[in-house]
Design a protein around this motif. Sequence first.
Motif, mmCIF file in Angstrom:
data_model
loop_
_atom_site.group_PDB
_atom_site.id
_atom_site.type_symbol
_atom_site.label_atom_id
_atom_site.label_comp_id
_atom_site.label_asym_id
_atom_site.label_seq_id
_atom_site.Cartn_x
_atom_site.Cartn_y
_atom_site.Cartn_z
ATOM 1 N N UNK A 217 0.832 -1.193 0.000
ATOM 2 C CA UNK A 217 0.000 0.000 0.000
ATOM 3 C C UNK A 217 0.868 1.245 0.000
ATOM 4 N N UNK A 218 0.517 2.176 -0.877
ATOM 5 C CA UNK A 218 1.243 3.434 -0.970
ATOM 6 C C UNK A 218 1.037 4.058 -2.332
ATOM 7 N N UNK A 219 1.692 5.181 -2.566
ATOM 8 C CA UNK A 219 1.510 5.884 -3.838
ATOM 9 C C UNK A 219 2.104 5.131 -5.018
ATOM 10 N N UNK A 220 2.967 4.133 -4.744
ATOM 11 C CA UNK A 220 3.555 3.346 -5.832
ATOM 12 C C UNK A 220 2.712 2.136 -6.205
ATOM 13 N N UNK A 221 1.691 1.820 -5.417
ATOM 14 C CA UNK A 221 0.846 0.696 -5.757
ATOM 15 C C UNK A 221 0.047 0.194 -4.569
ATOM 16 N N UNK A 222 -1.115 -0.409 -4.877
ATOM 17 C CA UNK A 222 -2.014 -0.874 -3.830
ATOM 18 C C UNK A 222 -2.704 -2.163 -4.251
ATOM 19 N N UNK A 223 -2.769 -3.102 -3.318
ATOM 20 C CA UNK A 223 -3.518 -4.340 -3.521
ATOM 21 C C UNK A 223 -3.719 -5.004 -2.164
ATOM 22 N N UNK A 224 -4.903 -5.574 -1.963
ATOM 23 C CA UNK A 224 -5.262 -6.235 -0.713
ATOM 24 C C UNK A 224 -6.013 -7.517 -1.037
ATOM 25 N N UNK A 225 -5.800 -8.556 -0.254
ATOM 26 C CA UNK A 225 -6.546 -9.807 -0.386
ATOM 27 C C UNK A 225 -7.464 -9.978 0.812
ATOM 28 N N UNK A 226 -8.705 -10.413 0.537
ATOM 29 C CA UNK A 226 -9.659 -10.763 1.584
ATOM 30 C C UNK A 226 -10.179 -12.156 1.270
ATOM 31 N N UNK A 227 -10.172 -13.045 2.262
ATOM 32 C CA UNK A 227 -10.572 -14.440 2.041
ATOM 33 C C UNK A 227 -11.379 -14.940 3.230
ATOM 34 N N UNK A 228 -12.146 -16.000 2.994
ATOM 35 C CA UNK A 228 -12.901 -16.614 4.093
ATOM 36 C C UNK A 228 -12.908 -18.138 4.027
ATOM 37 N N UNK A 229 -11.988 -18.726 3.280
ATOM 38 C CA UNK A 229 -11.935 -20.167 3.153
ATOM 39 C C UNK A 229 -12.728 -20.698 1.992
ATOM 40 N N UNK A 230 -13.718 -19.919 1.539
ATOM 41 C CA UNK A 230 -14.530 -20.279 0.383
ATOM 42 C C UNK A 230 -14.230 -19.389 -0.811
ATOM 43 N N UNK A 231 -14.023 -18.106 -0.535
ATOM 44 C CA UNK A 231 -13.829 -17.096 -1.578
ATOM 45 C C UNK A 231 -12.600 -16.271 -1.240
ATOM 46 N N UNK A 232 -11.827 -15.921 -2.278
ATOM 47 C CA UNK A 232 -10.697 -15.000 -2.124
ATOM 48 C C UNK A 232 -10.859 -13.877 -3.142
ATOM 49 N N UNK A 233 -10.916 -12.648 -2.665
ATOM 50 C CA UNK A 233 -11.072 -11.484 -3.523
ATOM 51 C C UNK A 233 -9.868 -10.568 -3.359
ATOM 52 N N UNK A 234 -9.471 -9.930 -4.450
ATOM 53 C CA UNK A 234 -8.408 -8.930 -4.404
ATOM 54 C C UNK A 234 -9.021 -7.559 -4.625
ATOM 55 N N UNK A 235 -8.606 -6.606 -3.810
ATOM 56 C CA UNK A 235 -9.023 -5.216 -3.995
ATOM 57 C C UNK A 235 -7.878 -4.490 -4.671
#
Length: 268
Positions: free
Chosen positions: A10-28
């Motif tokens: 995370x920062x001005x050079x780039x951003x990405x986050x993963x959220x998961x729950x064992x069934x689904x994994x999403x990237x923001x």
Amino acid sequence: MGLRFTVLSSGSTGNATLVANGEVTLMIDAGFSARRIDELLQERGVTGNDINGILITHEHSDHIKGLGAVARKYNLPIYANEKTWSAMEKSIGKISEENRCLLGTGETRDFGSMRVESFAISHDAAEPVAYSFYDGKDKLSVCTDLGYASDKVKMAIADSDVLVLEANHDIEMLRMGRYPWNIKRRILGDLGHLSNEATGDLMSELMNGRMKRTYLAHLSREHNMPDLARMSVRSAMEDRGCFYKDSEFKLCDTYYDRPTPWDRVADL
């Protein structure tokens, strides 16, 4: 299993986050080259094949730099509102129709057992949004790139167990920095980025005994430092009469060059 997440970078050079729950994994967002995203995923034991979709907050390059390449490589659906799609189309290249998914601002959608809520934020983009994630009683909100927190934003992120929130800059460092004044004015404005002090003021309004951790995100490498951000946010909270014990609540770091450890939203 409940929600878990990692801020890949995370920062001005780039951003990405993963959220998961064992069934689904999403990237923001996907604000790095495809190669760098693969490296960051690998550091957290994940590959692009494990991801079920990418949620986009807005069209700035530090949020979509590798989006097209990653989506094509792993055949991933992309979710964004209509104005963001229009604004980013030329930057991300050809995306198959089945992977061009609309997720309107203010819309709530279920991805298996994970519920995602989009909400509007204030930033100089076509139609910027942030997201809250739900699984059972768990609530995680990821909210960066906003010039100020409106009442609707406060309502959207209220009662989060864990919050990823922007603390972009120290106001005096920015004012004394090398950026031209027009860029400084943009950052300081209502369509820019939250300062450490503004983040602390916001946190003082959100603390209700439920929130366990806040990750300070999107720090400027030019005009902020992790230690300063944590100190300034805490000081602003205390100035507003909001005191807490470290055993009850923590301010956590994110990094521009590496992922945060996986973190479970619910206490085990």
